[in-house]
Design a protein around this motif. Structure first.
Motif, mmCIF file in Angstrom:
data_model
loop_
_atom_site.group_PDB
_atom_site.id
_atom_site.type_symbol
_atom_site.label_atom_id
_atom_site.label_comp_id
_atom_site.label_asym_id
_atom_site.label_seq_id
_atom_site.Cartn_x
_atom_site.Cartn_y
_atom_site.Cartn_z
ATOM 1 N N LEU A 1 -1.898 -16.015 115.365
ATOM 2 C CA LEU A 1 -2.019 -16.153 116.813
ATOM 3 C C LEU A 1 -0.793 -15.638 117.552
ATOM 4 C CD1 LEU A 1 -3.711 -19.673 117.166
ATOM 5 C CD2 LEU A 1 -4.703 -17.463 117.776
ATOM 6 N N GLY A 2 0.332 -15.479 116.826
ATOM 7 C CA GLY A 2 1.544 -14.969 117.450
ATOM 8 C C GLY A 2 2.210 -15.966 118.392
ATOM 9 N N TYR A 3 3.309 -15.516 119.019
ATOM 10 C CA TYR A 3 4.047 -16.367 119.955
ATOM 11 C C TYR A 3 4.260 -17.756 119.349
ATOM 12 C CZ TYR A 3 2.882 -12.721 123.314
ATOM 13 O OH TYR A 3 2.744 -11.524 123.954
ATOM 14 N N TYR A 4 5.001 -17.798 118.237
ATOM 15 C CA TYR A 4 5.127 -19.016 117.452
ATOM 16 C C TYR A 4 5.875 -20.142 118.164
ATOM 17 C CZ TYR A 4 2.976 -16.703 113.540
ATOM 18 O OH TYR A 4 2.068 -16.076 112.735
ATOM 19 N N SER A 5 6.532 -19.821 119.259
ATOM 20 C CA SER A 5 7.164 -20.888 120.035
ATOM 21 C C SER A 5 6.109 -21.852 120.555
ATOM 22 C CB SER A 5 7.964 -20.306 121.202
ATOM 23 O OG SER A 5 7.126 -19.566 122.080
ATOM 24 N N ARG A 6 4.876 -21.343 120.762
ATOM 25 C CA ARG A 6 3.795 -22.228 121.204
ATOM 26 C C ARG A 6 3.510 -23.301 120.150
ATOM 27 N NH1 ARG A 6 -1.160 -18.418 122.700
ATOM 28 N NH2 ARG A 6 -0.421 -17.322 120.848
ATOM 29 N N ALA A 7 3.473 -22.872 118.884
ATOM 30 C CA ALA A 7 3.186 -23.811 117.801
ATOM 31 C C ALA A 7 4.305 -24.846 117.667
ATOM 32 C CB ALA A 7 3.009 -23.058 116.490
ATOM 33 N N LYS A 8 5.554 -24.410 117.826
ATOM 34 C CA LYS A 8 6.674 -25.351 117.738
ATOM 35 C C LYS A 8 6.601 -26.379 118.863
ATOM 36 C CE LYS A 8 10.689 -24.025 116.271
ATOM 37 N NZ LYS A 8 11.989 -23.387 116.031
ATOM 38 N N ASN A 9 6.255 -25.910 120.069
ATOM 39 C CA ASN A 9 6.164 -26.831 121.195
ATOM 40 C C ASN A 9 4.978 -27.780 121.057
ATOM 41 O OD1 ASN A 9 8.444 -26.039 122.650
ATOM 42 N ND2 ASN A 9 7.367 -24.348 123.632
ATOM 43 N N ILE A 10 3.897 -27.300 120.473
ATOM 44 C CA ILE A 10 2.736 -28.167 120.246
ATOM 45 C C ILE A 10 3.130 -29.351 119.372
ATOM 46 C CG2 ILE A 10 0.608 -28.287 118.871
ATOM 47 C CD1 ILE A 10 -0.268 -25.692 120.113
ATOM 48 N N LEU A 11 3.870 -29.073 118.301
ATOM 49 C CA LEU A 11 4.275 -30.146 117.399
ATOM 50 C C LEU A 11 5.230 -31.114 118.101
ATOM 51 C CD1 LEU A 11 4.145 -31.449 114.657
ATOM 52 C CD2 LEU A 11 5.918 -29.857 113.863
ATOM 53 N N LYS A 12 6.175 -30.571 118.874
ATOM 54 C CA LYS A 12 7.114 -31.427 119.606
ATOM 55 C C LYS A 12 6.367 -32.356 120.569
ATOM 56 C CE LYS A 12 11.007 -28.150 119.621
ATOM 57 N NZ LYS A 12 11.825 -27.257 120.493
ATOM 58 N N THR A 13 5.436 -31.775 121.315
ATOM 59 C CA THR A 13 4.687 -32.571 122.282
ATOM 60 C C THR A 13 3.799 -33.599 121.599
ATOM 61 O OG1 THR A 13 4.729 -30.954 124.070
ATOM 62 C CG2 THR A 13 2.840 -32.414 124.010
ATOM 63 N N ALA A 14 3.188 -33.221 120.479
ATOM 64 C CA ALA A 14 2.345 -34.166 119.739
ATOM 65 C C ALA A 14 3.148 -35.381 119.308
ATOM 66 C CB ALA A 14 1.725 -33.474 118.523
ATOM 67 N N LYS A 15 4.360 -35.162 118.844
ATOM 68 C CA LYS A 15 5.215 -36.279 118.406
ATOM 69 C C LYS A 15 5.581 -37.178 119.588
ATOM 70 C CE LYS A 15 7.207 -33.903 114.385
ATOM 71 N NZ LYS A 15 6.619 -34.825 113.378
ATOM 72 N N ILE B 1 3.805 -37.605 122.405
ATOM 73 C CA ILE B 1 2.614 -38.336 122.846
ATOM 74 C C ILE B 1 2.243 -39.425 121.844
ATOM 75 C CG2 ILE B 1 0.133 -38.132 123.290
ATOM 76 C CD1 ILE B 1 0.704 -35.393 124.509
ATOM 77 N N ALA B 2 2.286 -39.087 120.546
ATOM 78 C CA ALA B 2 1.968 -40.082 119.520
ATOM 79 C C ALA B 2 2.950 -41.250 119.573
ATOM 80 C CB ALA B 2 1.982 -39.432 118.145
ATOM 81 N N GLY B 3 4.201 -40.937 119.849
ATOM 82 C CA GLY B 3 5.215 -41.981 119.930
ATOM 83 C C GLY B 3 5.087 -42.860 121.164
ATOM 84 N N SER B 4 4.272 -42.415 122.116
ATOM 85 C CA SER B 4 4.064 -43.192 123.344
ATOM 86 C C SER B 4 2.675 -43.823 123.386
ATOM 87 C CB SER B 4 4.253 -42.281 124.561
ATOM 88 O OG SER B 4 5.550 -41.724 124.563
#
Length: 353
Positions: free
Chosen positions: A79-93, A95-98
């Motif tokens: 899918l490219g633009y791998y910063s998107r994937a890194k940010n997805i994981l950060k945001t998931a953590k 949200i899950a933590g909240s």
């Protein structure tokens, strides 16, 4: 105008894996977030299979939050633009933590990594049915043609505000979620970049560019500059058939596992640069063989790379250094472990050789 748009959309809405059969039903905010993030800079036809595979493996935000970065990259590969994937994981953590619940305000959503004005609007509109505006490339193109706007929202704040005001007008009605999605669909299927199907457009009678037969001139072309970069990619194989991966110290994919790559002149003599020798000492090398070259694009870079297959005399354990910066991947698992197409192109050239 909006009534015509709704009528057209309800009759012509495409079946998509992230779209519910009932167009008026609120959606899962997690599903909206994933699909809209994948669709940034990527065509719908490409995203379909990726989305289905992703949702099967990461069905909710809590499951995603428990994943490793390497695992997320594997499911993002291509899918490219791998910063998107890194940010997805950060945001998931986060949200899950909240408690696992997505925020329901624009301010709160836009504070999360990787969620900007468009994605926040899409979540609030499609998942929560709030009267929130969205503005993506499809809507920019439609508004530019509808009102003959000869500028882009990226030019300055005043230009951006004019486009956003049009988007807010669309979102003021009770069916804002339907209007927003209908415009995205219209831009994708009818009001296309090239050869728009104006004879099938529900907004044709209101479109100024269509009336003046000048749709091709709107929106104005974006000025793009692409830097050329030539480099050498190393496929370093140890005596026990493991491939060297790096996660630091390279031009591209910093923080993500990739093959080592270094800038090099075109038509350079086959060999390792001084920078590469810091990673692979010359005395450790058993053989060095050129395997061809490939072209690749990453954001603003137009890349051409030579590929060198380097075999070592020693086993991986004897040559490993700076363990936090490099990893040795079994050769049999290299194609599934390296999660970017840049590295995969180099590995495929070595396999063919």
């Amino acid at each position: 105008m909006l009534k015509k748009l709704r009528t057209w959309f309800t009759k012509n809405a495409a079946e998509l894996p992230w779209r519910l059969d009932d167009l008026n039903a609120p959606r899962d905010p997690y599903a909206v977030w994933i699909s809209e993030t994948m669709l940034q800079q990527t065509q719908v036809s490409t995203v379909r299979d990726y989305y289905v595979r992703w949702m099967k493996h990461f069905p909710n935000v809590n499951k995603l939050a428990s994943a490793t970065e390497d695992e997320v990259f594997r499911y993002w590969q291509g899918l490219g633009y791998y910063s998107r994937a890194k940010n997805i994981l950060k945001t998931a953590k986060i949200i899950a933590g909240s408690g696992g619940k997505f925020p329901e305000t624009r301010d709160a959503l836009e504070k999360l990594p990787g969620i900007g004005a468009y994605t926040a609007g899409a979540i609030l509109s499609l998942a929560y049915h709030q009267r929130e505006a969205i503005l993506d490339g499809n809507l920019v193109r439609i508004f530019s043609r509808l009102y003959k706007l000869s500028f882009l929202p990226t030019e300055n704040k005043k230009a951006a505000e004019i486009y956003w005001e049009q988007a807010r007008d669309v979102a003021r009605g009770s069916k804002a979620y339907l209007h927003n999605e209908a415009l995205m669909e219209l831009g994708r299927t009818i009001c296309k970049v090239r050869n728009p199907l104006c004879d099938k457009c529900p907004l044709a009678t209101a479109c100024r560019a269509h009336s003046d037969d000048c749709c091709a001139a709107f929106p104005p072309a974006k000025k793009r500059t692409q830097q050329e970069w030539h480099g050498t990619v190393l496929v370093v194989e140890s005596a026990d058939h493991k491939i060297l991966g790096v996660i630091a110290g390279c031009k591209f994919f910093k923080g993500q596992l990739s093959l080592p790559h270094f800038e090099s002149p075109r038509n350079a003599t086959v060999g390792l640069s001084a920078e590469a020798e810091k990673l692979i000492p010359d005395d450790d090398i058993n053989s060095l063989k050129p395997c061809g070259k490939f072209r690749h694009s990453i954001t603003t870079h137009k890349i051409e790379c030579d590929v060198l297959h380097v075999t070592l005399r020693a086993r991986a354990a004897h040559t490993a250094q700076a363990a936090n910066a490099i990893q040795w991947i079994p050769k049999s698992k290299s194609m599934e472990t390296f999660a970017n197409s840049f590295s995969l192109k180099a590995l495929k050239l070595v396999q063919k050789d």
